[in-house]
Design a protein around this motif. Structure first.
Motif, PDB file in Angstrom:
ATOM      1  N   SER A  17      -2.373  56.341  29.774  1.00  0.00           N
ATOM      2  CA  SER A  17      -2.340  55.563  30.701  1.00  0.00           C
ATOM      3  C   SER A  17      -0.757  54.647  30.870  1.00  0.00           C
ATOM      4  O   SER A  17      -0.223  53.928  31.353  1.00  0.00           O
ATOM      5  CB  SER A  17      -3.366  54.990  31.228  1.00  0.00           C
ATOM      6  N   ALA A  18      -0.546  54.313  29.149  1.00  0.00           N
ATOM      7  CA  ALA A  18       0.885  53.382  29.361  1.00  0.00           C
ATOM      8  C   ALA A  18       1.951  54.610  28.362  1.00  0.00           C
ATOM      9  O   ALA A  18       2.474  53.112  27.838  1.00  0.00           O
ATOM     10  CB  ALA A  18       0.027  51.823  28.645  1.00  0.00           C
ATOM     11  N   PHE A  19       1.926  55.235  28.087  1.00  0.00           N
ATOM     12  CA  PHE A  19       3.014  56.331  27.580  1.00  0.00           C
ATOM     13  C   PHE A  19       4.746  56.000  27.668  1.00  0.00           C
ATOM     14  O   PHE A  19       5.416  55.729  27.273  1.00  0.00           O
ATOM     15  CB  PHE A  19       2.860  58.429  27.930  1.00  0.00           C
ATOM     16  N   TRP A  20       4.720  55.524  29.489  1.00  0.00           N
ATOM     17  CA  TRP A  20       5.816  54.980  29.564  1.00  0.00           C
ATOM     18  C   TRP A  20       6.644  53.940  29.368  1.00  0.00           C
ATOM     19  O   TRP A  20       7.877  53.824  28.951  1.00  0.00           O
ATOM     20  CB  TRP A  20       5.698  54.338  31.442  1.00  0.00           C
ATOM     21  N   GLY A  21       5.804  53.357  28.627  1.00  0.00           N
ATOM     22  CA  GLY A  21       5.920  51.846  27.661  1.00  0.00           C
ATOM     23  C   GLY A  21       6.675  52.234  26.555  1.00  0.00           C
ATOM     24  O   GLY A  21       6.885  51.309  26.018  1.00  0.00           O
ATOM     25  N   LEU A  22       6.340  53.747  26.381  1.00  0.00           N
ATOM     26  CA  LEU A  22       7.231  53.941  25.336  1.00  0.00           C
ATOM     27  C   LEU A  22       8.549  53.810  24.602  1.00  0.00           C
ATOM     28  O   LEU A  22       8.906  53.927  24.041  1.00  0.00           O
ATOM     29  CB  LEU A  22       6.547  55.001  24.441  1.00  0.00           C
ATOM     30  N   MET A  23       9.542  53.866  25.894  1.00  0.00           N
ATOM     31  CA  MET A  23      10.910  53.850  26.323  1.00  0.00           C
ATOM     32  C   MET A  23      11.187  52.484  25.671  1.00  0.00           C
ATOM     33  O   MET A  23      11.259  51.385  25.950  1.00  0.00           O
ATOM     34  CB  MET A  23      11.495  54.229  27.652  1.00  0.00           C
ATOM     35  N   LEU A  24      12.148  52.933  24.962  1.00  0.00           N
ATOM     36  CA  LEU A  24      12.664  50.898  23.844  1.00  0.00           C
ATOM     37  C   LEU A  24      14.755  51.230  24.735  1.00  0.00           C
ATOM     38  O   LEU A  24      15.169  52.548  24.610  1.00  0.00           O
ATOM     39  CB  LEU A  24      13.276  51.592  22.910  1.00  0.00           C
ATOM     40  N   PRO A  25      14.697  50.375  24.796  1.00  0.00           N
ATOM     41  CA  PRO A  25      15.877  49.532  25.611  1.00  0.00           C
ATOM     42  C   PRO A  25      16.738  50.034  24.499  1.00  0.00           C
ATOM     43  O   PRO A  25      16.955  49.712  23.114  1.00  0.00           O
ATOM     44  CB  PRO A  25      15.996  47.879  25.710  1.00  0.00           C
ATOM     45  N   VAL A  26      18.247  50.435  25.243  1.00  0.00           N
ATOM     46  CA  VAL A  26      18.728  50.931  24.118  1.00  0.00           C
ATOM     47  C   VAL A  26      20.209  49.618  23.676  1.00  0.00           C
ATOM     48  O   VAL A  26      21.197  49.714  23.059  1.00  0.00           O
ATOM     49  CB  VAL A  26      20.095  52.144  24.107  1.00  0.00           C
ATOM     50  N   SER A  27      20.062  48.992  24.344  1.00  0.00           N
ATOM     51  CA  SER A  27      21.413  47.608  24.957  1.00  0.00           C
ATOM     52  C   SER A  27      21.190  46.376  23.878  1.00  0.00           C
ATOM     53  O   SER A  27      21.553  45.548  24.647  1.00  0.00           O
ATOM     54  CB  SER A  27      21.730  47.584  26.443  1.00  0.00           C
ATOM     55  N   VAL A  28      20.450  46.409  23.015  1.00  0.00           N
ATOM     56  CA  VAL A  28      19.999  45.564  22.283  1.00  0.00           C
ATOM     57  C   VAL A  28      19.588  45.878  20.802  1.00  0.00           C
ATOM     58  O   VAL A  28      19.248  47.065  20.803  1.00  0.00           O
ATOM     59  CB  VAL A  28      18.635  44.389  23.041  1.00  0.00           C
ATOM     60  N   SER A  29      19.572  45.576  19.969  1.00  0.00           N
ATOM     61  CA  SER A  29      19.088  45.756  17.968  1.00  0.00           C
ATOM     62  C   SER A  29      17.440  45.786  18.256  1.00  0.00           C
ATOM     63  O   SER A  29      17.235  45.767  18.977  1.00  0.00           O
ATOM     64  CB  SER A  29      19.446  44.397  17.603  1.00  0.00           C
ATOM     65  N   VAL A  87      10.114  44.239  20.457  1.00  0.00           N
ATOM     66  CA  VAL A  87       9.679  43.011  21.724  1.00  0.00           C
ATOM     67  C   VAL A  87       9.487  43.487  23.178  1.00  0.00           C
ATOM     68  O   VAL A  87       9.123  43.000  24.010  1.00  0.00           O
ATOM     69  CB  VAL A  87       9.731  42.299  20.724  1.00  0.00           C
ATOM     70  N   ILE A  88      10.766  43.391  23.711  1.00  0.00           N
ATOM     71  CA  ILE A  88      11.445  43.259  24.265  1.00  0.00           C
ATOM     72  C   ILE A  88      10.800  44.882  25.643  1.00  0.00           C
ATOM     73  O   ILE A  88      10.014  44.325  26.822  1.00  0.00           O
ATOM     74  CB  ILE A  88      13.259  43.966  25.089  1.00  0.00           C
ATOM     75  N   ARG A  89      10.816  45.205  25.021  1.00  0.00           N
ATOM     76  CA  ARG A  89       9.848  46.750  25.730  1.00  0.00           C
ATOM     77  C   ARG A  89       8.711  45.548  25.996  1.00  0.00           C
ATOM     78  O   ARG A  89       7.872  46.357  26.957  1.00  0.00           O
ATOM     79  CB  ARG A  89       9.868  47.828  24.077  1.00  0.00           C
ATOM     80  N   GLY A  90       7.848  45.322  24.574  1.00  0.00           N
ATOM     81  CA  GLY A  90       6.534  45.788  24.847  1.00  0.00           C
ATOM     82  C   GLY A  90       6.177  44.275  26.136  1.00  0.00           C
ATOM     83  O   GLY A  90       5.218  44.190  26.850  1.00  0.00           O
ATOM     84  N   TYR A  91       6.779  43.042  26.342  1.00  0.00           N
ATOM     85  CA  TYR A  91       6.650  42.087  27.290  1.00  0.00           C
ATOM     86  C   TYR A  91       7.113  42.458  28.372  1.00  0.00           C
ATOM     87  O   TYR A  91       6.250  42.618  29.861  1.00  0.00           O
ATOM     88  CB  TYR A  91       7.517  41.833  27.464  1.00  0.00           C
ATOM     89  N   TRP A  92       7.963  43.438  28.973  1.00  0.00           N
ATOM     90  CA  TRP A  92       7.604  44.562  30.687  1.00  0.00           C
ATOM     91  C   TRP A  92       6.609  44.923  30.927  1.00  0.00           C
ATOM     92  O   TRP A  92       6.220  45.525  31.438  1.00  0.00           O
ATOM     93  CB  TRP A  92       9.969  44.910  30.723  1.00  0.00           C
ATOM     94  N   GLY A  93       6.576  45.935  29.113  1.00  0.00           N
ATOM     95  CA  GLY A  93       5.493  46.880  29.302  1.00  0.00           C
ATOM     96  C   GLY A  93       3.924  46.443  29.778  1.00  0.00           C
ATOM     97  O   GLY A  93       2.814  46.426  30.996  1.00  0.00           O
ATOM     98  N   GLN A  94       3.809  45.045  29.356  1.00  0.00           N
ATOM     99  CA  GLN A  94       2.505  44.213  29.796  1.00  0.00           C
ATOM    100  C   GLN A  94       2.727  43.682  30.928  1.00  0.00           C
ATOM    101  O   GLN A  94       1.382  44.076  31.537  1.00  0.00           O
ATOM    102  CB  GLN A  94       2.309  43.199  28.558  1.00  0.00           C
ATOM    103  N   ARG A  95       3.666  43.417  31.857  1.00  0.00           N
ATOM    104  CA  ARG A  95       3.813  43.071  32.847  1.00  0.00           C
ATOM    105  C   ARG A  95       3.617  44.423  33.203  1.00  0.00           C
ATOM    106  O   ARG A  95       2.700  44.110  34.614  1.00  0.00           O
ATOM    107  CB  ARG A  95       5.057  42.194  33.496  1.00  0.00           C
ATOM    108  N   LEU A  96       4.247  45.358  33.320  1.00  0.00           N
ATOM    109  CA  LEU A  96       3.796  46.939  34.516  1.00  0.00           C
ATOM    110  C   LEU A  96       2.046  47.350  34.679  1.00  0.00           C
ATOM    111  O   LEU A  96       2.066  47.647  35.304  1.00  0.00           O
ATOM    112  CB  LEU A  96       5.101  47.631  33.918  1.00  0.00           C
ATOM    113  N   LEU A  97       1.704  47.014  33.633  1.00  0.00           N
ATOM    114  CA  LEU A  97       0.818  47.211  33.094  1.00  0.00           C
ATOM    115  C   LEU A  97      -0.586  46.757  33.753  1.00  0.00           C
ATOM    116  O   LEU A  97      -0.999  46.861  34.738  1.00  0.00           O
ATOM    117  CB  LEU A  97      -0.201  46.977  31.564  1.00  0.00           C
TER     118      LEU A  97
END
Length: 219
Positions: A146-158, A164-174
């Motif tokens: 149900s949260a696989f969509w939250g595995l995508m990593l942003p590529v514009s940061v290190s 960590v950035i992925r995790g924060y927006w993933g929590q919000r959408l969850l």
């Protein structure tokens, strides 16, 4: 796939059994149908927590915790509860070298000996209510389908900031799905190879993560 375990090559699963602490099954006969402790959201100004305090280490903080929150080391006065079954993202704590930032690594590590930090394995898992976030990483995290969509990593940061950035927006959408994040007792031992942590690679976190959290909570 019904679940994906996100980990790095430094970790070794304790006792070789992910199911010892993680809720690998959320439905069916093998699921643990039980209430889970949950952080209280009585204080509306509290938007992010350091989960290491819950597991017995008040002086350690995770990578991605805003530095302005590092000094918040009080124990919880009380917890609420939430019924289990929708902890679609499960963050495990790591013994040995936990996920700490370069500020911690360079200021708290005083010798050339590898870090070997131990957390309380008997502390129960704890869930995050809507309105409170926690840093997530790619070192020891279980994602249900149900949260696989939250595995995508942003590529514009290190790479030291992207998970960590992925995790924060993933929590919000969850929250929009009625799901939540839960943090679990130590499930892996990560080995400190005594390699330098590049502060520059974490700059996106130290400069912007506080603003990101405020933006997501206001969204």
């Amino acid at each position: 796939a019904k679940k994906i375990y996100d980990a790095d090559d430094r970790g070794e699963v304790i006792d070789g059994d992910l199911g010892k602490h993680f809720d690998v099954e959320l439905i069916g006969e093998d699921a643990r149908q039980e209430p889970i402790l949950q952080y209280s959201h009585e204080n509306p100004n509290r938007t992010v927590v350091n989960p290491y305090i819950h597991f017995g280490q008040r002086s350690v903080w995770p990578r991605g915790l805003p530095l302005e929150n590092v000094g918040e080391i009080d124990h919880e006065e009380y917890y609420t509860e939430v019924f289990g079954g929708k902890q679609f993202i499960q963050q495990g704590v790591s013994n040995g070298l936990p996920d700490v930032d370069s500020v911690y690594y360079f200021t708290r590590k005083t010798t050339l000996e590898p870090l070997d930090i131990r957390f309380d394995e008997h502390s129960p898992k704890v869930a995050l209510p809507q309105g409170i976030m926690v840093p997530l990483n790619s070192f020891n995290t279980l994602y249900h389908s149900s949260a696989f969509w939250g595995l995508m990593l942003p590529v514009s940061v290190s790479s030291m900031a992207s998970d960590v950035i992925r995790g924060y927006w993933g929590q919000r959408l969850l929250w929009e799905l009625g799901g939540y994040v839960a943090v679990y007792p130590p499930t892996v031992h990560r080995y400190d190879r005594v390699e330098a942590y590049p502060f520059s690679d974490e700059k996106d976190l130290h400069v912007n993560v506080g603003r990101l959290i405020k933006f997501l909570l206001a969204w």
